[in-house]
Design an enzyme around this catalytic site. Structure first.
Site, mmCIF file in Angstrom:
data_model
loop_
_atom_site.group_PDB
_atom_site.id
_atom_site.type_symbol
_atom_site.label_atom_id
_atom_site.label_comp_id
_atom_site.label_asym_id
_atom_site.label_seq_id
_atom_site.Cartn_x
_atom_site.Cartn_y
_atom_site.Cartn_z
ATOM 1 N N GLY A 45 0.805 -1.218 0.000
ATOM 2 C CA GLY A 45 0.000 0.000 0.000
ATOM 3 C C GLY A 45 0.834 1.262 0.000
ATOM 4 O O GLY A 45 0.508 2.232 -0.705
ATOM 5 N N ASP A 66 10.401 -7.308 -1.655
ATOM 6 C CA ASP A 66 9.110 -7.875 -1.237
ATOM 7 C C ASP A 66 9.101 -9.344 -1.599
ATOM 8 O O ASP A 66 9.532 -9.717 -2.685
ATOM 9 C CB ASP A 66 7.943 -7.155 -1.929
ATOM 10 N N ASN A 74 -5.326 -7.153 -2.299
ATOM 11 C CA ASN A 74 -4.306 -6.086 -2.309
ATOM 12 C C ASN A 74 -4.709 -4.929 -3.222
ATOM 13 O O ASN A 74 -4.253 -3.799 -3.056
ATOM 14 C CB ASN A 74 -2.965 -6.611 -2.840
ATOM 15 N N LEU A 75 -5.529 -5.238 -4.238
ATOM 16 C CA LEU A 75 -5.709 -4.295 -5.344
ATOM 17 C C LEU A 75 -6.492 -3.055 -4.946
ATOM 18 O O LEU A 75 -6.462 -2.043 -5.645
ATOM 19 C CB LEU A 75 -6.397 -4.994 -6.521
ATOM 20 N N GLN A 76 -7.169 -3.105 -3.803
ATOM 21 C CA GLN A 76 -7.931 -1.959 -3.307
ATOM 22 C C GLN A 76 -7.004 -0.786 -2.977
ATOM 23 O O GLN A 76 -7.439 0.344 -2.880
ATOM 24 C CB GLN A 76 -8.747 -2.450 -2.091
ATOM 25 N N LYS A 90 5.100 -9.960 -6.273
ATOM 26 C CA LYS A 90 4.908 -8.509 -6.334
ATOM 27 C C LYS A 90 6.072 -7.810 -7.024
ATOM 28 O O LYS A 90 5.876 -6.835 -7.744
ATOM 29 C CB LYS A 90 4.722 -7.945 -4.923
ATOM 30 N N ASN A 135 4.137 -4.537 8.905
ATOM 31 C CA ASN A 135 4.072 -5.300 10.151
ATOM 32 C C ASN A 135 5.226 -4.866 11.053
ATOM 33 O O ASN A 135 6.234 -4.332 10.589
ATOM 34 C CB ASN A 135 4.121 -6.809 9.876
ATOM 35 N N CYS A 193 -1.720 -8.602 11.566
ATOM 36 C CA CYS A 193 -1.273 -7.945 10.346
ATOM 37 C C CYS A 193 -2.332 -7.997 9.255
ATOM 38 O O CYS A 193 -2.468 -7.069 8.480
ATOM 39 C CB CYS A 193 -0.003 -8.616 9.864
ATOM 40 N N CYS A 348 -12.736 -17.579 12.380
ATOM 41 C CA CYS A 348 -12.862 -16.220 11.830
ATOM 42 C C CYS A 348 -11.873 -16.096 10.681
ATOM 43 O O CYS A 348 -11.546 -17.092 10.043
ATOM 44 C CB CYS A 348 -12.694 -15.151 12.909
#
Ligand SMILES: [Zn+2]
Length: 390
Positions: A45, A66, A74-76, A90, A135, A193, A348
């Site tokens: 991001g 990375d 991730n694309l948001q 990436k 993180n 994270c 969850c």
């Protein structure tokens, strides 16, 4: 003596003309950028906008570290990558985009990411390090390695709607990240994270500010955020700058440091989930259960109940067949719907909310409740790769 600054081709002069028109940059400043080497840690991001602006600016050597692959969720916000890159490393996806943006930039990739073994040596190959990590383990490692490599570190971080930017440069007289926050938060005291929400455009703001600070450092213009922490509240659009003095007691850059080198163990636990602290579970119902075992129990006859406590939108993304869905916040009001004579496995996203629910159910007298460690994310990794990840 530094090497003479590189000459720029007619194409480069044209490309960077809006920089060169600025008195504070000029031809010499642009040549200085062409000679510069910047490492961006993390192609996520923050690293996405930072790397895009640094490449567009004509930084001569741009490194990117990375080890992850592009995932749909991730694309948001990670605008280096596009839909076609899902599943691709990436750094590979970034290579395509950055090379297409500016062929004059020499790109270097570190697909192993930044590790305790390589960090100091890799940082030493660059002039400035931009921290786009997400993180605490990597953030502290990056801070410590930049200190030992004597390189300025452009820090950026975001949490929900708030962002922070600073330049940590103890070699230049400024503080380091540990002067503010000497140790990582205790495991489990902050959202995991993969769990915290992030507003995509805020990543663009903070990552762009990091690129700006890196360019200022390289050009030696203006007042870098050295000794100052910029705090951005995106909901109110309030930007505050706090003075951050160097801490003489800092465990890293202080007068009597306790951290004298990169010790891998120091960076391991920084993003680990909290250890469960409830009373022992009844026999046969461990407090924590691995996804492989949970999958075996769920498939066998004999009646375990998989209780999915995620939000409804998450269940629409993916769910386990046969699970029962009650969102976390409705659990106290809907206890009567849960059987007390069955082994309940709570699920969850990554196993943190479900741990709280499991503890709550045990406290309410449910005799056999286990938390599914790692949640449906681990299930997708290790049991059923067909599950959609997020
Ligand atoms: Zn310090």
């Amino acid at each position: 003596m530094p090497d003479p600054l590189p000459n720029l081709s007619p194409g480069e002069l044209s490309r960077y003309s809006r920089h060169i028109l600025l008195d504070e940059v000029g031809l010499e400043g642009q040549r200085r950028l062409a000679a510069a080497r910047v490492l961006v840690v993390g192609a996520g991001g923050l690293g996405s906008p930072a790397a895009l602006y640094l490449a567009a600016a004509g930084v001569g050597t741009l490194g990117l570290a990375d080890l992850d692959r592009v995932e749909e969720h991730n694309l948001q916000r990670q605008i280096l990558h596009d839909t076609a890159a899902v599943g691709v490393p990436k750094v590979e996806s970034a290579a395509r985009r950055l090379a297409a943006l500016n062929p004059h930039v020499r790109l270097r990739f570190h697909p192993e990411g930044i590790t305790p073994a390589n960090a100091v040596a890799v940082f030493g190959e660059y002039d400035v390090v931009v921290d786009g990590s997400d993180n605490f383990g990597t953030r502290y490692l990056t801070n410590d390695a930049a200190f030992f490599a004597r390189r300025p570190l452009v820090h950026g971080s975001i949490f929900k709607f708030e962002g922070q930017v600073a330049v940590f440069d103890p070699a230049g007289g400024g503080p380091c990240y540990r002067c503010l926050f000497p140790e990582p938060p205790a495991p489990g005291t902050v959202p995991g994270c993969g769990e915290a929400g992030v507003l995509g455009a805020l990543c663009g703001v903070i990552g762009s500010l990091q690129a700006l600070e890196a360019v200022k450092c390289l050009l030696g213009i203006g007042q870098p955020l050295r000794g100052r922490l910029l705090v951005v509240d995106s909901l109110t659009q309030e930007y505050r700058t706090l003075d951050v003095p160097r801490d003489p007691q800092c465990p890293l850059c202080g007068a009597a440091p306790s951290i004298r080198g990169i010790d891998a163990a120091r960076y391991d636990a920084a993003c680990a989930p909290a250890a469960p602290e409830t009373a022992a579970a009844p026999p046969g119902a461990p407090e924590e259960i691995e996804v492989e075992e949970a999958s075996r129990l769920a498939a066998a006859a004999g009646g375990v109940l998989v209780l999915d406590v995620r939000e409804p939108y998450e269940v629409q993304i993916c769910q386990l067949a046969g699970s029962r869905h009650i969102p976390l916040r409705q659990i106290p009001a809907r206890l009567g719907e849960l059987p007390r004579d069955r082994h309940i496995l709570v699920l969850c996203h990554v196993g943190e909310r479900s741990r709280r629910v499991a503890e709550f159910l045990r406290a309410q007298g449910f005799p056999a409740v286990s938390n599914i460690s790692g949640g449906i994310a681990a299930w997708a990794d290790r049991v059923d790769p067909a599950l959609r990840r997020y």
